[in-house]
Scaffold this motif. Structure first.
Motif, PDB file in Angstrom:
ATOM      1  N   LEU A  11       0.838  -1.197   0.000  1.00 18.85           N
ATOM      2  CA  LEU A  11       0.000   0.000   0.000  1.00 18.85           C
ATOM      3  C   LEU A  11       0.876   1.251   0.000  1.00 18.85           C
ATOM      4  O   LEU A  11       0.655   2.176  -0.787  1.00 18.85           O
ATOM      5  CB  LEU A  11      -0.938  -0.013   1.203  1.00 18.85           C
ATOM      6  N   LEU A  12       1.896   1.288   0.846  1.00 19.12           N
ATOM      7  CA  LEU A  12       2.806   2.436   0.898  1.00 19.12           C
ATOM      8  C   LEU A  12       3.621   2.564  -0.388  1.00 19.12           C
ATOM      9  O   LEU A  12       3.858   3.670  -0.877  1.00 19.12           O
ATOM     10  CB  LEU A  12       3.736   2.328   2.107  1.00 19.12           C
ATOM     11  N   GLU A  13       4.020   1.453  -0.954  1.00 22.55           N
ATOM     12  CA  GLU A  13       4.818   1.467  -2.178  1.00 22.55           C
ATOM     13  C   GLU A  13       4.033   2.021  -3.365  1.00 22.55           C
ATOM     14  O   GLU A  13       4.606   2.630  -4.260  1.00 22.55           O
ATOM     15  CB  GLU A  13       5.295   0.049  -2.499  1.00 22.55           C
ATOM     16  N   ASN A  14       2.734   1.828  -3.362  1.00 31.43           N
ATOM     17  CA  ASN A  14       1.889   2.271  -4.465  1.00 31.43           C
ATOM     18  C   ASN A  14       1.192   3.596  -4.201  1.00 31.43           C
ATOM     19  O   ASN A  14       0.329   4.007  -4.960  1.00 31.43           O
ATOM     20  CB  ASN A  14       0.847   1.188  -4.783  1.00 31.43           C
ATOM     21  N   CYS A  15       1.574   4.277  -3.140  1.00 30.26           N
ATOM     22  CA  CYS A  15       0.984   5.554  -2.766  1.00 30.26           C
ATOM     23  C   CYS A  15       1.402   6.635  -3.758  1.00 30.26           C
ATOM     24  O   CYS A  15       2.571   6.744  -4.107  1.00 30.26           O
ATOM     25  CB  CYS A  15       1.451   5.907  -1.360  1.00 30.26           C
ATOM     26  N   GLU A  16       0.454   7.447  -4.211  1.00 28.85           N
ATOM     27  CA  GLU A  16       0.762   8.474  -5.201  1.00 28.85           C
ATOM     28  C   GLU A  16       1.168   9.820  -4.605  1.00 28.85           C
ATOM     29  O   GLU A  16       1.499  10.736  -5.343  1.00 28.85           O
ATOM     30  CB  GLU A  16      -0.430   8.664  -6.142  1.00 28.85           C
ATOM     31  N   ASP A  17       1.152   9.944  -3.294  1.00 26.63           N
ATOM     32  CA  ASP A  17       1.518  11.206  -2.648  1.00 26.63           C
ATOM     33  C   ASP A  17       3.035  11.386  -2.643  1.00 26.63           C
ATOM     34  O   ASP A  17       3.781  10.420  -2.523  1.00 26.63           O
ATOM     35  CB  ASP A  17       1.037  11.212  -1.196  1.00 26.63           C
ATOM     36  N   GLU A  24      -1.577  10.704   8.357  1.00 24.81           N
ATOM     37  CA  GLU A  24      -2.225  10.307   7.104  1.00 24.81           C
ATOM     38  C   GLU A  24      -1.812   8.895   6.693  1.00 24.81           C
ATOM     39  O   GLU A  24      -2.636   8.110   6.225  1.00 24.81           O
ATOM     40  CB  GLU A  24      -1.870  11.276   5.972  1.00 24.81           C
ATOM     41  N   ALA A  25      -0.546   8.582   6.874  1.00 26.33           N
ATOM     42  CA  ALA A  25      -0.069   7.229   6.557  1.00 26.33           C
ATOM     43  C   ALA A  25      -0.728   6.211   7.480  1.00 26.33           C
ATOM     44  O   ALA A  25      -1.170   5.150   7.029  1.00 26.33           O
ATOM     45  CB  ALA A  25       1.451   7.161   6.667  1.00 26.33           C
ATOM     46  N   VAL A  26      -0.828   6.542   8.761  1.00 26.36           N
ATOM     47  CA  VAL A  26      -1.466   5.642   9.723  1.00 26.36           C
ATOM     48  C   VAL A  26      -2.942   5.464   9.369  1.00 26.36           C
ATOM     49  O   VAL A  26      -3.473   4.353   9.440  1.00 26.36           O
ATOM     50  CB  VAL A  26      -1.276   6.144  11.168  1.00 26.36           C
ATOM     51  N   ASP A  27      -3.617   6.540   8.942  1.00 29.00           N
ATOM     52  CA  ASP A  27      -5.014   6.457   8.526  1.00 29.00           C
ATOM     53  C   ASP A  27      -5.179   5.420   7.414  1.00 29.00           C
ATOM     54  O   ASP A  27      -6.091   4.606   7.433  1.00 29.00           O
ATOM     55  CB  ASP A  27      -5.507   7.829   8.056  1.00 29.00           C
ATOM     56  N   ARG A  28      -4.286   5.421   6.467  1.00 28.12           N
ATOM     57  CA  ARG A  28      -4.347   4.454   5.371  1.00 28.12           C
ATOM     58  C   ARG A  28      -4.013   3.045   5.851  1.00 28.12           C
ATOM     59  O   ARG A  28      -4.650   2.081   5.455  1.00 28.12           O
ATOM     60  CB  ARG A  28      -3.409   4.870   4.250  1.00 28.12           C
ATOM     61  N   LEU A  29      -3.008   2.947   6.711  1.00 28.14           N
ATOM     62  CA  LEU A  29      -2.639   1.624   7.219  1.00 28.14           C
ATOM     63  C   LEU A  29      -3.716   1.033   8.118  1.00 28.14           C
ATOM     64  O   LEU A  29      -3.825  -0.189   8.245  1.00 28.14           O
ATOM     65  CB  LEU A  29      -1.300   1.689   7.953  1.00 28.14           C
ATOM     66  N   GLY A 103      -9.620  -4.407   0.488  1.00 27.31           N
ATOM     67  CA  GLY A 103     -10.860  -3.669   0.344  1.00 27.31           C
ATOM     68  C   GLY A 103     -11.917  -4.318   1.205  1.00 27.31           C
ATOM     69  O   GLY A 103     -11.604  -5.178   2.041  1.00 27.31           O
ATOM     70  N   PRO A 104     -13.119  -3.946   1.044  1.00 28.78           N
ATOM     71  CA  PRO A 104     -13.695  -3.043   0.041  1.00 28.78           C
ATOM     72  C   PRO A 104     -13.591  -1.579   0.462  1.00 28.78           C
ATOM     73  O   PRO A 104     -13.490  -1.259   1.645  1.00 28.78           O
ATOM     74  CB  PRO A 104     -15.154  -3.473  -0.004  1.00 28.78           C
ATOM     75  N   PHE A 105     -13.631  -0.733  -0.557  1.00 34.05           N
ATOM     76  CA  PHE A 105     -13.649   0.713  -0.370  1.00 34.05           C
ATOM     77  C   PHE A 105     -14.747   1.296  -1.237  1.00 34.05           C
ATOM     78  O   PHE A 105     -15.091   0.734  -2.274  1.00 34.05           O
ATOM     79  CB  PHE A 105     -12.310   1.350  -0.784  1.00 34.05           C
ATOM     80  N   GLY A 106     -15.251   2.453  -0.823  1.00 36.79           N
ATOM     81  CA  GLY A 106     -16.184   3.198  -1.654  1.00 36.79           C
ATOM     82  C   GLY A 106     -15.420   3.916  -2.752  1.00 36.79           C
ATOM     83  O   GLY A 106     -14.186   3.956  -2.756  1.00 36.79           O
ATOM     84  N   ARG A 111      -9.846   6.258  -3.816  1.00 33.83           N
ATOM     85  CA  ARG A 111      -8.967   7.313  -4.334  1.00 33.83           C
ATOM     86  C   ARG A 111      -8.122   7.920  -3.194  1.00 33.83           C
ATOM     87  O   ARG A 111      -6.959   8.235  -3.398  1.00 33.83           O
ATOM     88  CB  ARG A 111      -9.774   8.374  -5.054  1.00 33.83           C
ATOM     89  N   LYS A 112      -8.686   8.044  -2.015  1.00 35.47           N
ATOM     90  CA  LYS A 112      -7.946   8.592  -0.878  1.00 35.47           C
ATOM     91  C   LYS A 112      -6.877   7.619  -0.409  1.00 35.47           C
ATOM     92  O   LYS A 112      -5.754   8.021  -0.090  1.00 35.47           O
ATOM     93  CB  LYS A 112      -8.903   8.954   0.260  1.00 35.47           C
ATOM     94  N   VAL A 113      -7.203   6.337  -0.344  1.00 39.38           N
ATOM     95  CA  VAL A 113      -6.260   5.326   0.137  1.00 39.38           C
ATOM     96  C   VAL A 113      -5.057   5.209  -0.799  1.00 39.38           C
ATOM     97  O   VAL A 113      -3.946   5.007  -0.358  1.00 39.38           O
ATOM     98  CB  VAL A 113      -6.975   3.963   0.317  1.00 39.38           C
ATOM     99  N   THR A 114      -5.279   5.379  -2.100  1.00 37.04           N
ATOM    100  CA  THR A 114      -4.187   5.276  -3.063  1.00 37.04           C
ATOM    101  C   THR A 114      -3.472   6.606  -3.287  1.00 37.04           C
ATOM    102  O   THR A 114      -2.433   6.640  -3.952  1.00 37.04           O
ATOM    103  CB  THR A 114      -4.693   4.757  -4.424  1.00 37.04           C
TER     104      THR A 114
END
Length: 117
Positions: A11-17, A24-29, A103-106, A111-114
């Motif tokens: 997930l971190l490797e594919n992050c576009e930020d 924010e990273a913890v939120d995604r993790l 997932g799943p994601f809405g 888009r936020k997670v990536t």
């Protein structure tokens, strides 16, 4: 079940930020685990592998790839709950990583997670 450390690193490797606040990273993790020890292990492993750099409360992905919405994100119809925001979904978006499906994601949370938003 997928290895949460591997999935978190992907997930971190594919992050576009370009950079993320640690929160924010913890939120995604937290879409993978809410265990703080496992979150730290994901961050430590990602740093050791050169996936991210950490400094002054910032996470800087040293990305090599992005999630392709055309080939790596699949949608499924059903009764789902978004892993990020907890909303009920009839269409779930899932990311296909090598370590497993996440997932799943809405439609907005994917888009936020990536890092697309």
């Amino acid at each position: 079940m997928s290895d949460p450390v591997e999935m978190g690193c992907e997930l971190l490797e594919n992050c576009e930020d370009d950079s993320l606040e640690l929160s924010e990273a913890v939120d995604r993790l937290e879409t993978i685990t809410t265990d703080p020890h496992l979150t730290r292990e994901i961050l430590d492993t990602a740093e050791k592998r050169g996936i991210i750099a950490r400094e002054d409360g910032l996470i800087r992905p040293k990305r090599s790839t992005f999630v392709s919405f055309e080939s790596e994100v699949v949608t499924k119809e059903g009764d789902f709950t978004c892993r990020r925001c907890g909303a009920g979904l009839s269409t779930g978006h899932f990311i296909r990583f090598e370590s497993g499906e996440h997932g799943p994601f809405g439609s907005s949370c994917i888009r936020k997670v990536t890092g697309r938003e």
